[in-house]
Design a protein around this motif. Structure first.
Motif, PDB file in Angstrom:
ATOM      1  N   THR A  78       0.876  -1.163   0.000  1.00 47.03           N
ATOM      2  CA  THR A  78       0.000   0.000   0.000  1.00 47.03           C
ATOM      3  C   THR A  78       0.913   1.213   0.000  1.00 47.03           C
ATOM      4  OG1 THR A  78      -1.941   1.000   1.056  1.00 47.03           O
ATOM      5  CG2 THR A  78      -0.235   0.178   2.530  1.00 47.03           C
ATOM      6  N   SER A  79       0.357   2.389  -0.219  1.00 44.52           N
ATOM      7  CA  SER A  79       1.197   3.582  -0.234  1.00 44.52           C
ATOM      8  C   SER A  79       0.588   4.670   0.642  1.00 44.52           C
ATOM      9  CB  SER A  79       1.391   4.091  -1.656  1.00 44.52           C
ATOM     10  OG  SER A  79       0.149   4.420  -2.229  1.00 44.52           O
ATOM     11  N   LEU A  80       1.437   5.563   1.079  1.00 51.99           N
ATOM     12  CA  LEU A  80       1.047   6.674   1.938  1.00 51.99           C
ATOM     13  C   LEU A  80       0.646   7.846   1.059  1.00 51.99           C
ATOM     14  CD1 LEU A  80       1.090   7.076   5.026  1.00 51.99           C
ATOM     15  CD2 LEU A  80       3.331   8.115   4.765  1.00 51.99           C
ATOM     16  N   SER A  81      -0.516   8.462   1.348  1.00 48.55           N
ATOM     17  CA  SER A  81      -0.968   9.614   0.566  1.00 48.55           C
ATOM     18  C   SER A  81      -0.241  10.877   1.024  1.00 48.55           C
ATOM     19  CB  SER A  81      -2.480   9.807   0.721  1.00 48.55           C
ATOM     20  OG  SER A  81      -2.775  10.391   1.988  1.00 48.55           O
ATOM     21  N   SER A  82      -0.456  11.956   0.299  1.00 44.56           N
ATOM     22  CA  SER A  82       0.164  13.235   0.661  1.00 44.56           C
ATOM     23  C   SER A  82      -0.354  13.748   2.000  1.00 44.56           C
ATOM     24  CB  SER A  82      -0.101  14.276  -0.433  1.00 44.56           C
ATOM     25  OG  SER A  82      -1.491  14.499  -0.568  1.00 44.56           O
ATOM     26  N   LYS A  83      -1.507  13.251   2.450  1.00 48.34           N
ATOM     27  CA  LYS A  83      -2.076  13.636   3.746  1.00 48.34           C
ATOM     28  C   LYS A  83      -1.654  12.690   4.863  1.00 48.34           C
ATOM     29  CE  LYS A  83      -6.218  15.845   1.939  1.00 48.34           C
ATOM     30  NZ  LYS A  83      -7.683  15.884   2.036  1.00 48.34           N
ATOM     31  N   GLY A  84      -0.789  11.729   4.558  1.00 48.87           N
ATOM     32  CA  GLY A  84      -0.330  10.785   5.569  1.00 48.87           C
ATOM     33  C   GLY A  84      -1.291   9.637   5.808  1.00 48.87           C
ATOM     34  N   GLN A  85      -2.223   9.427   4.899  1.00 48.45           N
ATOM     35  CA  GLN A  85      -3.197   8.354   5.037  1.00 48.45           C
ATOM     36  C   GLN A  85      -2.773   7.154   4.209  1.00 48.45           C
ATOM     37  OE1 GLN A  85      -6.512  10.552   3.495  1.00 48.45           O
ATOM     38  NE2 GLN A  85      -7.190  11.191   5.526  1.00 48.45           N
ATOM     39  N   LEU A  86      -3.209   5.978   4.659  1.00 47.32           N
ATOM     40  CA  LEU A  86      -2.974   4.790   3.849  1.00 47.32           C
ATOM     41  C   LEU A  86      -4.250   3.977   3.786  1.00 47.32           C
ATOM     42  CD1 LEU A  86      -2.504   1.941   5.670  1.00 47.32           C
ATOM     43  CD2 LEU A  86      -0.530   3.245   6.344  1.00 47.32           C
ATOM     44  N   THR A  87      -4.361   3.188   2.748  1.00 49.74           N
ATOM     45  CA  THR A  87      -5.518   2.319   2.562  1.00 49.74           C
ATOM     46  C   THR A  87      -5.096   0.890   2.854  1.00 49.74           C
ATOM     47  OG1 THR A  87      -6.435   3.769   0.865  1.00 49.74           O
ATOM     48  CG2 THR A  87      -7.242   1.499   0.911  1.00 49.74           C
ATOM     49  N   LEU A  88      -5.829   0.264   3.764  1.00 49.52           N
ATOM     50  CA  LEU A  88      -5.569  -1.151   4.031  1.00 49.52           C
ATOM     51  C   LEU A  88      -6.212  -1.972   2.931  1.00 49.52           C
ATOM     52  CD1 LEU A  88      -6.294  -1.316   7.864  1.00 49.52           C
ATOM     53  CD2 LEU A  88      -4.081  -1.243   6.736  1.00 49.52           C
TER      54      LEU A  88
END
Length: 66
Positions: free
Chosen positions: A6-16
């Protein structure tokens, strides 16, 4: 063992990944504890009452909500 990317978004969020969410029974709003352990990120689903906070909405029986 399941290993997925998975990858980290620009907002620091990730999708499981959905496979992980389904296997663990994680739903929208599930609270997770985040721990840094030996250089690894560990996510642990919170179970019990702490995960149900806000589930029923506001308290309809209190005097302030009437």
């Amino acid at each position: 063992m399941i290993l997925l990317d998975t990858s980290l978004s620009s907002k620091g969020q990730l999708t499981l990944p959905v496979v992980i969410r389904r296997r663990l029974g994680l739903k929208k709003g599930t609270r997770l504890s985040v721990e840094l352990r030996n250089g690894e990120i560990v996510l642990v689903p919170k179970r019990g009452f702490e995960n149900l906070r806000g589930f029923l909405g506001r308290d309809r029986g209190s005097e302030s909500s009437r």
